[in-house]
Write an enzyme that holds these catalytic residues in place. Structure first.
Site, PDB file in Angstrom:
ATOM      1  N   SER A  82       2.143   2.736   5.200  1.00 41.06           N
ATOM      2  CA  SER A  82       2.436   1.298   5.194  1.00 41.06           C
ATOM      3  C   SER A  82       3.503   0.930   6.205  1.00 41.06           C
ATOM      4  O   SER A  82       4.415   1.716   6.479  1.00 41.06           O
ATOM      5  CB  SER A  82       2.922   0.898   3.798  1.00 41.06           C
ATOM      6  N   TYR A 102       8.957   1.384  -2.704  1.00 36.85           N
ATOM      7  CA  TYR A 102       7.585   1.495  -2.201  1.00 36.85           C
ATOM      8  C   TYR A 102       7.595   2.056  -0.775  1.00 36.85           C
ATOM      9  O   TYR A 102       6.896   3.027  -0.468  1.00 36.85           O
ATOM     10  CB  TYR A 102       6.891   0.133  -2.237  1.00 36.85           C
ATOM     11  N   LYS A 119      -5.568  -9.415  -5.804  1.00 34.83           N
ATOM     12  CA  LYS A 119      -4.196  -8.897  -5.712  1.00 34.83           C
ATOM     13  C   LYS A 119      -3.196  -9.951  -6.201  1.00 34.83           C
ATOM     14  O   LYS A 119      -1.988  -9.754  -6.151  1.00 34.83           O
ATOM     15  CB  LYS A 119      -3.871  -8.534  -4.248  1.00 34.83           C
TER      16      LYS A 119
END
Length: 335
Positions: free
Chosen positions: A139, A160, A199
């Site tokens: 990411s 994250y 999402k």
């Protein structure tokens, strides 16, 4: 569209997170272009379970897979018994590992590391045993506070982003070994397109602004939105990168973006023009100053060189391609 010379027919493909945004797009890519491929989708489908931030623990949704005719398995990648059964019952040729806790606001660090880091290594061991090429989702969140969006300049500012850096570190360790497979990590920038709707709040601002405009509302932008720039990438280019990552010149970690930064102001302008609805814009103070990236732009030189990747969608093209789906969702899903 087929993105390289690999014939995936008669190949067995595992897609983790296959009921999610990117995973489901990959599943349909294989179904459409390689009807004789065997595609196994593994997903921890949503239940009512939430994290402490109130967001759902899983965004996997059956509606993303309507029309899919492969194998669907509901399960958690943290389940060692499930992974053992996958290893025993199948012989994979390719593993696309898209499953993760991808909500950047989740604070459960233990579960984040378990799910994103430890389970990745477990899957990687299966890939090595099966001699299956591994392509996984890293990411752009790994860059965090960095001002250089190049591999090696990661500076995550949440757990994250940190978990994805740890995944990449595992990859580097394994690549020191003499492996018979390729391993490619793809650092996605701001992806948008069909199948992201479920999402919820973490779906792109493109679909969210689109639905605000269709409701007749005035889109709300942070003050200075013309100077808040992101590398927005259409889902088709992400699928392209994944397919090309199956046969890389060189294993490694690569940025997947367009290499161009565009503003949130641009998004609203394009949507208003394409939808032919203009209720102006409303500017609100940005409550995230100090914990907010004001600029992201992927350096894709090594992606172009080693994967043969070439982004095909400018933001204008991506939004145009997405428009009919934004309208369909508004009609059928937006309450």
């Amino acid at each position: 569209m087929k993105y390289n010379d690999i014939n995936f027919n008669k190949k067995t493909i595992l897609i983790t997170g296959g009921a999610g945004f990117i995973g489901s797009n990959l599943a349909f890519h294989f179904q459409k272009n390689y009807p004789n491929s065997k595609v196994i989708v593994l997903d921890c489908f949503r239940s009512g379970e939430t994290f402490s931030n109130g967001n759902l623990k899983s965004f996997g949704h059956f509606k993303n897979l309507i029309g899919f005719n492969g194998i669907v398995i509901s399960g958690d990648i943290n389940d060692k018994k499930l992974l053992k059964n996958l290893e025993k019952n199948y012989k994979f040729d390719y593993i696309f590992h898209q499953a993760a806790i991808s909500d950047t606001t989740v604070v459960e660090q233990d579960l984040m590391i378990k799910t994103n880091v430890n389970a990745y290594e477990d899957l990687l061991k299966i890939a090595i045993k099966h001699k299956a090429n591994m392509i996984y989702a890293s990411s752009a969140a790994t860059y965090g506070d960095s001002d250089r969006f190049e591999i090696g300049y990661e500076k995550p500012n949440n757990v994250y982003g940190f978990s994805k850096v740890m995944m990449d570190n595992i990859t580097y360790e394994y690549l020191k070994k003499d492996l018979e497979i390729s391993i490619v990590g793809l650092k996605y920038f701001n992806v948008y397109g069909p199948k992201e709707f479920f999402k919820n709040k973490t779906a792109s601002m493109i679909v969210q602004f689109g639905h605000q405009i269709l409701k007749g509302q005035t889109p709300k932008l942070f003050e200075g939105s013309d100077k808040i720039l992101r590398d927005f990438i259409y889902i088709e280019d992400v699928v392209q990168a994944n397919i090309k990552a199956c046969n890389p010149k060189k294993s490694g970690i690569y940025n997947v973006g367009t290499g161009k930064a565009r503003s949130f102001e641009d998004i609203v302008n394009i949507l208003q023009k394409e939808l032919e609805i203009d209720n102006g814009k409303e500017y609100i103070p940005n409550p995230f100053v100090g914990q907010y990236q004001f600029f992201t732009q992927a350096n894709i030189d090594s992606t172009v060189e080693n994967l043969g990747y070439k982004p095909e969608y400018e933001m204008e093209d991506g939004i145009k391609a997405y428009l009919s789906e934004i309208k369909r969702l508004f009609k059928e899903e937006v309450k």
